[in-house]
Design a protein around this motif. Structure first.
Motif, short mmCIF file in Angstrom:
data_model
loop_
_atom_site.label_atom_id
_atom_site.label_comp_id
_atom_site.label_asym_id
_atom_site.label_seq_id
_atom_site.Cartn_x
_atom_site.Cartn_y
_atom_site.Cartn_z
N ASP A 38 38.25 -17.12 21.81
CA ASP A 38 38.61 -17.10 20.39
C ASP A 38 38.71 -15.66 19.88
O ASP A 38 39.62 -15.35 19.09
CB ASP A 38 37.57 -17.85 19.57
CG ASP A 38 37.54 -19.35 19.88
OD1 ASP A 38 38.58 -19.89 20.31
OD2 ASP A 38 36.47 -19.97 19.70
N LYS A 39 37.79 -14.81 20.33
CA LYS A 39 37.83 -13.41 19.88
C LYS A 39 39.08 -12.70 20.38
O LYS A 39 39.78 -12.03 19.61
CB LYS A 39 36.56 -12.68 20.33
CG LYS A 39 35.30 -13.14 19.61
CD LYS A 39 34.13 -12.19 19.79
CE LYS A 39 33.49 -12.27 21.14
NZ LYS A 39 32.23 -11.47 21.20
N SER A 40 39.37 -12.84 21.67
CA SER A 40 40.53 -12.16 22.24
C SER A 40 41.83 -12.71 21.67
O SER A 40 42.73 -11.95 21.29
CB SER A 40 40.53 -12.28 23.77
OG SER A 40 39.55 -11.44 24.34
N ALA A 41 41.95 -14.03 21.63
CA ALA A 41 43.18 -14.64 21.11
C ALA A 41 43.38 -14.26 19.64
O ALA A 41 44.51 -14.00 19.20
CB ALA A 41 43.12 -16.15 21.27
N GLY A 42 42.28 -14.22 18.89
CA GLY A 42 42.38 -13.85 17.48
C GLY A 42 42.86 -12.42 17.30
O GLY A 42 43.71 -12.15 16.44
N LYS A 43 42.34 -11.50 18.09
CA LYS A 43 42.77 -10.10 17.98
C LYS A 43 44.22 -9.94 18.41
O LYS A 43 44.98 -9.17 17.81
CB LYS A 43 41.86 -9.20 18.82
CG LYS A 43 40.46 -9.07 18.24
CD LYS A 43 39.52 -8.40 19.24
CE LYS A 43 38.09 -8.48 18.75
NZ LYS A 43 37.12 -8.04 19.78
N LEU A 44 44.60 -10.66 19.46
CA LEU A 44 45.98 -10.58 19.95
C LEU A 44 46.96 -11.31 19.04
O LEU A 44 48.16 -11.08 19.10
CB LEU A 44 46.06 -11.16 21.36
CG LEU A 44 45.44 -10.30 22.47
CD1 LEU A 44 45.16 -11.14 23.71
CD2 LEU A 44 46.36 -9.12 22.82
#
Length: 293
Positions: free
Chosen positions: A91-97
């Motif tokens: 969720d963190k990575s997808a959100g930042k990307l």
């Protein structure tokens, strides 16, 4: 998908050459990604620990390239290992990307001192794969003993193992393990940039064998090294922030190395690792908080 695609063990196609952004400062990452995509790259490799996923995402958006035409790869840092923590790491990575789905999601290190957490993290990747949130999963910096245990205790064979690999450090035994299991070898530091950081050490960029082959083809040593990887069936993710270098690193499809030249580069292996020993990676030494999206 570009003609230089590699088919992963689950049938997903991945461009063999991508732009890496390790140690690329956030304030120049967006421009580097945008330029790479303008030049024809369709694969970007980042990681939660690089602290530039947000800027990679901005570069993707500014490029105007359709989402489905770009292969995006990122990595979970060891601080977020564990089943629930790794699900949240997505969720963190997808959100930042700024993406709903990732093309390749991999574990950044084996974390041998807490391998049960590593296994739980990989099981979370399997869940994300089953749920369609990622298209492929894999690992990075895993050694044969780590792969053996992972394969024995999980269900999905990693699509990729991203490892340090360049003419001076080739990890041939590990590559044989990959071949046995259908795991793609993906090279970080593929042109040996890491060899340039050590005082009094030889650098691949000054190697007479590589320079000699480069002269015969009217190419640079970097282009020869990337061509060597590609002809060996490996994936490569060279990094640069300079437009001319980004372009040079992608211009590796118009020539072919001979068998003798490939063998000469194979013979350059020193067995000396440039990066940290995988067994030295511990939460105590390398743990860090990965911010929320």
């Amino acid at each position: 998908m570009p003609k230089n695609a590699i088919t992963l063990n689950n049938g997903v196609e991945m461009p063999a050459i991508g732009l890496g952004v390790f140690q690329t400062p956030p304030d120049v990452t967006t421009a580097a990604v945008e330029e790479a995509l303008r030049l024809g790259y369709r694969h970007i490799d980042t990681a939660a620990a690089y602290a530039n996923e947000r800027e990679v995402g901005e570069g993707l958006r500014r490029s105007g390239i359709a989402r489905d035409d770009v292969f995006v790869e990122t990595k979970v840092w060891i601080s977020d290992y564990g089943y629930d923590a790794t699900l949240h790491a997505f969720d963190k990575s997808a959100g930042k990307l700024g993406l709903d789905r990732l093309d390749l999601f991999i574990l950044h290190q084996a974390l041998p001192s807490a391998f049960d957490r590593t296994l739980d993290a990989y099981r979370a990747l399997e869940k994300l794969l089953a749920d369609g949130k990622v298209r492929a999963i894999g690992v990075s910096n895993f050694m044969p003993e780590h792969l053996d245990r992972l394969l024995a205790e999980t269900s999905v064979v990693p699509a990729v193992n991203q490892i340090e690999l360049h003419p001076y450090f080739q990890q041939t035994a590990l590559q044989r393990v990959h071949a046995q299991h259908g795991i793609v070898t993906q090279a970080w530091s593929p042109i040996g940039g890491i060899t340039s950081y050590r005082e009094a050490a030889k650098s691949t960029f000054d190697d007479p064998t590589l320079l000699g082959i480069a002269r015969l083809h009217g190419r640079s040593a970097a282009q020869v090294m990337l061509r060597w990887h590609l002809q060996k069936g490996r994936s490569v993710i060279p990094k640069s922030t300079k437009p001319a270098r980004i372009a040079e690193n992608f211009d590796v499809f118009g020539f072919e190395l001979t068998t003798e030249q490939l063998d000469a580069i194979d013979a350059l292996d020193t067995g000396v690792r440039g990066g940290p020993e995988p067994d030295s990676i511990t939460l105590e030494a390398y743990g860090r908080d990965i911010p929320e999206a």
